[in-house]
Structure formats: C-alpha cells, structure tokens
Design a protein around this motif. Sequence first.
Motif, PDB file in Angstrom:
ATOM      1  N   PHE A  38      -1.016   1.647  18.087  1.00 56.83           N
ATOM      2  CA  PHE A  38      -1.768   2.894  17.919  1.00 56.83           C
ATOM      3  C   PHE A  38      -1.986   3.590  19.245  1.00 56.83           C
ATOM      4  N   SER A  39      -2.407   2.816  20.250  1.00 59.86           N
ATOM      5  CA  SER A  39      -2.663   3.492  21.529  1.00 59.86           C
ATOM      6  C   SER A  39      -1.346   3.885  22.188  1.00 59.86           C
ATOM      7  N   HIS A  40      -0.325   3.063  22.034  1.00 55.70           N
ATOM      8  CA  HIS A  40       0.971   3.400  22.633  1.00 55.70           C
ATOM      9  C   HIS A  40       1.537   4.702  22.067  1.00 55.70           C
ATOM     10  N   TYR A  41       1.424   4.890  20.764  1.00 53.06           N
ATOM     11  CA  TYR A  41       1.982   6.101  20.140  1.00 53.06           C
ATOM     12  C   TYR A  41       0.925   7.173  19.881  1.00 53.06           C
ATOM     13  N   ASN A  42      -0.293   6.897  20.348  1.00 54.87           N
ATOM     14  CA  ASN A  42      -1.341   7.896  20.241  1.00 54.87           C
ATOM     15  C   ASN A  42      -1.626   8.297  18.790  1.00 54.87           C
ATOM     16  N   LEU A  43      -1.779   7.305  17.930  1.00 59.89           N
ATOM     17  CA  LEU A  43      -2.010   7.555  16.504  1.00 59.89           C
ATOM     18  C   LEU A  43      -3.477   7.363  16.165  1.00 59.89           C
ATOM     19  N   THR A  44      -3.921   8.050  15.122  1.00 63.07           N
ATOM     20  CA  THR A  44      -5.273   7.830  14.614  1.00 63.07           C
ATOM     21  C   THR A  44      -5.186   6.934  13.366  1.00 63.07           C
ATOM     22  N   PRO A  45      -6.269   6.161  13.092  1.00 62.31           N
ATOM     23  CA  PRO A  45      -6.213   5.172  12.005  1.00 62.31           C
ATOM     24  C   PRO A  45      -5.895   5.767  10.628  1.00 62.31           C
ATOM     25  N   ASP A  46      -6.217   7.052  10.425  1.00 62.57           N
ATOM     26  CA  ASP A  46      -5.909   7.662   9.124  1.00 62.57           C
ATOM     27  C   ASP A  46      -4.413   7.871   8.935  1.00 62.57           C
ATOM     28  N   GLN A  47      -3.622   7.653   9.989  1.00 60.71           N
ATOM     29  CA  GLN A  47      -2.183   7.892   9.869  1.00 60.71           C
ATOM     30  C   GLN A  47      -1.418   6.676   9.381  1.00 60.71           C
ATOM     31  N   LEU A  48      -2.100   5.539   9.246  1.00 58.78           N
ATOM     32  CA  LEU A  48      -1.418   4.359   8.734  1.00 58.78           C
ATOM     33  C   LEU A  48      -2.293   3.691   7.682  1.00 58.78           C
ATOM     34  N   ALA A  49      -1.691   3.327   6.559  1.00 56.20           N
ATOM     35  CA  ALA A  49      -2.393   2.598   5.507  1.00 56.20           C
ATOM     36  C   ALA A  49      -1.544   1.386   5.141  1.00 56.20           C
ATOM     37  N   LEU A  50      -2.185   0.430   4.477  1.00 56.84           N
ATOM     38  CA  LEU A  50      -1.497  -0.828   4.200  1.00 56.84           C
ATOM     39  C   LEU A  50      -1.480  -1.123   2.715  1.00 56.84           C
ATOM     40  N   GLU A  51      -0.345  -1.598   2.225  1.00 55.64           N
ATOM     41  CA  GLU A  51      -0.239  -2.045   0.835  1.00 55.64           C
ATOM     42  C   GLU A  51      -0.010  -3.550   0.837  1.00 55.64           C
ATOM     43  N   VAL A  52      -0.880  -4.247   0.125  1.00 57.49           N
ATOM     44  CA  VAL A  52      -0.758  -5.711   0.024  1.00 57.49           C
ATOM     45  C   VAL A  52      -0.771  -6.083  -1.458  1.00 57.49           C
ATOM     46  N   THR A  53      -0.052  -7.141  -1.814  1.00 54.49           N
ATOM     47  CA  THR A  53      -0.098  -7.533  -3.222  1.00 54.49           C
ATOM     48  C   THR A  53      -1.203  -8.561  -3.419  1.00 54.49           C
ATOM     49  N   GLU A  54      -1.719  -8.498  -4.620  1.00 52.69           N
ATOM     50  CA  GLU A  54      -2.754  -9.405  -5.078  1.00 52.69           C
ATOM     51  C   GLU A  54      -2.344 -10.877  -4.853  1.00 52.69           C
ATOM     52  N   SER A  82      -4.634  -0.920   0.276  1.00 53.13           N
ATOM     53  CA  SER A  82      -4.320  -0.691  -1.128  1.00 53.13           C
ATOM     54  C   SER A  82      -3.751  -1.973  -1.746  1.00 53.13           C
ATOM     55  N   VAL A  83      -4.174  -2.271  -2.977  1.00 52.14           N
ATOM     56  CA  VAL A  83      -3.629  -3.437  -3.678  1.00 52.14           C
ATOM     57  C   VAL A  83      -2.420  -2.989  -4.501  1.00 52.14           C
ATOM     58  N   ASP A  84      -1.246  -3.434  -4.061  1.00 51.22           N
ATOM     59  CA  ASP A  84       0.024  -3.033  -4.663  1.00 51.22           C
ATOM     60  C   ASP A  84       0.297  -3.843  -5.922  1.00 51.22           C
ATOM     61  N   ASP A  85       1.154  -3.323  -6.788  1.00 54.24           N
ATOM     62  CA  ASP A  85       1.579  -4.032  -8.009  1.00 54.24           C
ATOM     63  C   ASP A  85       0.375  -4.463  -8.831  1.00 54.24           C
ATOM     64  N   TYR A  86      -0.690  -3.668  -8.810  1.00 53.73           N
ATOM     65  CA  TYR A  86      -1.900  -4.079  -9.504  1.00 53.73           C
ATOM     66  C   TYR A  86      -1.645  -4.213 -11.015  1.00 53.73           C
ATOM     67  N   GLY A  87      -2.138  -5.306 -11.578  1.00 49.00           N
ATOM     68  CA  GLY A  87      -1.981  -5.552 -13.010  1.00 49.00           C
ATOM     69  C   GLY A  87      -0.954  -6.629 -13.300  1.00 49.00           C
ATOM     70  N   THR A  88      -0.119  -6.967 -12.307  1.00 50.37           N
ATOM     71  CA  THR A  88       0.903  -7.987 -12.532  1.00 50.37           C
ATOM     72  C   THR A  88       0.402  -9.379 -12.161  1.00 50.37           C
ATOM     73  N   GLY A  89      -0.728  -9.479 -11.461  1.00 48.86           N
ATOM     74  CA  GLY A  89      -1.257 -10.778 -11.054  1.00 48.86           C
ATOM     75  C   GLY A  89      -2.326 -11.247 -12.017  1.00 48.86           C
ATOM     76  N   TYR A  90      -3.051 -12.243 -11.589  1.00 51.41           N
ATOM     77  CA  TYR A  90      -4.036 -12.833 -12.494  1.00 51.41           C
ATOM     78  C   TYR A  90      -5.466 -12.687 -12.012  1.00 51.41           C
ATOM     79  N   SER A  91      -5.653 -12.014 -10.875  1.00 52.31           N
ATOM     80  CA  SER A  91      -7.016 -11.946 -10.363  1.00 52.31           C
ATOM     81  C   SER A  91      -7.806 -10.839 -11.071  1.00 52.31           C
ATOM     82  N   SER A  92      -9.087 -11.018 -11.119  1.00 55.39           N
ATOM     83  CA  SER A  92      -9.946 -10.017 -11.743  1.00 55.39           C
ATOM     84  C   SER A  92     -10.337  -8.974 -10.715  1.00 55.39           C
ATOM     85  N   LEU A  93     -10.769  -7.831 -11.211  1.00 53.24           N
ATOM     86  CA  LEU A  93     -11.252  -6.798 -10.299  1.00 53.24           C
ATOM     87  C   LEU A  93     -12.439  -7.295  -9.487  1.00 53.24           C
TER      88      LEU A  93
END
Length: 277
Positions: free
Chosen positions: A135-151, A176-187
């Motif tokens: 982030f500091s190397h490319y001078n980015l702000t945190p709103d410019q990157l988001a993350l998708e992870v699976t359950e 963000s929780v990716d592929d939501y609904g395909t796993g077994y965890s509850s909300l």
Amino acid sequence: KASRQRLNHERYVEGQDEQHLRQLALIRDLQEAVNNNELWMAYQPKVDTRTGEVCQFEALMRWRHPTLGFVPPDEFIGLAERSGNIAMLSQWMLGHVCQQIHLWKAQGQHLSVAINLSASDVTDTALPERLNKLFSHYNLTPDQLALEVTESDVMHDVDAATETLLALSQLGLKISVDDYGTGYSSLAQIKRLPVDELKIDKSFVLKLDTQEEDLTIVRSTIEMGHNLDLKIVAEGVENSASAELLSRLHCDYLQGYWIAKPMPADAVTAWLTGFKP
Ligand code: C2E
Ligand code: CA
Ligand code: CA
Ligand code: CA
C-alpha cells in the motif's frame, strides 16, 4: 463381454494417466509461468444496484500455458494449493494487482479491486504487513483493495483465520465471504468473523429467474444478511430478469456476464467510458 470390459477399464486408466500427467506438467510449469509472464489478471465489474454505477472490479487470475493453452483457474489454483506453490502465485498476484491500481490512478481512475485469497493466505499472519508495505509502495488507500475469502477456507483453521482477517480489517480492508451458501457454516458463525459482505454463490443465481427454490434461498439470505448489517453481492447474474429480481430484493451489488465478462486490465478504462448505468 469380458474383453469389452477390459477395454473400458484400460480406457479409463488411460484417461486417468493423461489427467495425472497433465497435473504433473502444470505443477512443474507453475514457477515458469510466473517468470515468463504467462499469468495475467482479468477484471470483472460489480455494480451498485441502487445507483447502477460500477463500484468495484474483481481480479481473476489467468494462465496461458505455452503448449497446453488456457488453463482454467479452478484447475491450477487447486493444484498450486496442493503442491505448495500457492504462496508464490498469491505473492505475484498481490504485487501485480496493487501495481495495476496504481497505474489506473495515474490515468485518473480511482478504482477499487477485490482479490481472491486462498486457504493458505487466510491463515498467513504475515499477510497484513505485506499488504501494508504494498500500500505504501504504490500509494494506495485501503478502500482500493477488498478481499474475498471462502467460508470453508476460513473455517478450516478459524483461529488463525480470525487473527489474519482482524488485522486486515484493521488496515481498513473490506472482507467478503465468497461462494456463500455452498458451505455448512451458519450466519451466526460467520458473523463472529470481521466480515462486511456476503457473496451469494452463482449456483443460486444463474437460474434465479426460473427456479422458485433459488429465489427463496436468495431472498432469505439477503434478509438475514441485512439484519446482520452485511452487504450482499450476487455473482453469476446472466440476464436482465435476474438482475431485476435481485434489485427488487434489495441485493446491494450485482456481478455477472449480464454486466460484463472478466476483461484484461487495458480494456477496463475503455469499458468504463462506454458503460451507462
Ligand atoms: P470465484 O472467486 O467464485 O469467481 C467467480 C467465477 O465465476 C469466475 O470464474 C468468473 O469468471 C465466473 N463468472 C463471473 N460471472 C459469471 C456469470 O455471469 N456466469 C458464469 N457462468 N460464470 C461467471 P474464473 O475466473 O474461472 O475463476 C474460478 C475460480 O478460481 C474463482 O471462483 C476463484 O475461486 C479462483 N480464482 C481465480 N483467480 C484467483 C486468484 O487470483 N487467487 C485465488 N486464490 N483464486 C482465484
Ligand atoms: Ca471470488
Ligand atoms: Ca464465487
Ligand atoms: Ca470459488
């Protein structure tokens, strides 16, 4: 009959061998792929249902192998994970995407990009610091990157994942929780994690306009998610009927071929110019 059975059996084994050889070749060539610029990222927009405007792009990895041609990420990401090469791919991807966001900024486009983390990234407690440096190397702000992870990746080692995700969200990144609904965890389980968004898996969205059950599932996911203060994205929106339904159900963001297919970075600016909400 016996000989036919043997023939079928041989054919089966042969098919398996071929598959196995292909996998070995792909694993062997992963390192080369990074060194020889065979990898690139494709970007697919997400649209804000309320304003109709593009709010983000998701970065998706692409590999054109010199002899085997296009290899789908569903194939090589899994192989990289199982062969211990995924850290190398993720590292390449993170640097590449951050640099791209920086390049867009230089062209006057302040864009936000979501990246896909793999199972080993989610438990890599050094990831937040590595991202912070980028982030500091490319001078980015945190709103410019988001993350998708699976359950399933998160639940696999929930303590380590929680630690990493907490540090990442403290950096200001949305998760963000990716592929939501395909796993077994509850909300309820998911809500214990520092997540901001649910991404409804495309298997519930693709036929939303004709499948009554899918509509029921999607409707209740949106309602429950909103009650827990989560934003909801639908992926796999392929037609206007589905888009309309989702917008009527107050789904926050839409993504899918109906809006645009993933495109190379150098097509993004032109596409944005032509895009009318
Ligand atoms: P994903 O994260 O669930 O990504 C969504 C997939 O659905 C993408 O496939 C995308 O091209 C496809 N898609 C988007 N809109 C539509 C649509 O309207 N209809 C249909 N039928 N499909 C649509 P893709 O690009 O082949 O990626 C497959 C998977 O590979 C991704 O699934 C993700 O799990 C993984 N992947 C891709 N890039 C990366 C990466 O850089 N890192 C990691 N760890 N995984 C990645
Ligand atoms: Ca994704
Ligand atoms: Ca997905
Ligand atoms: Ca996936």
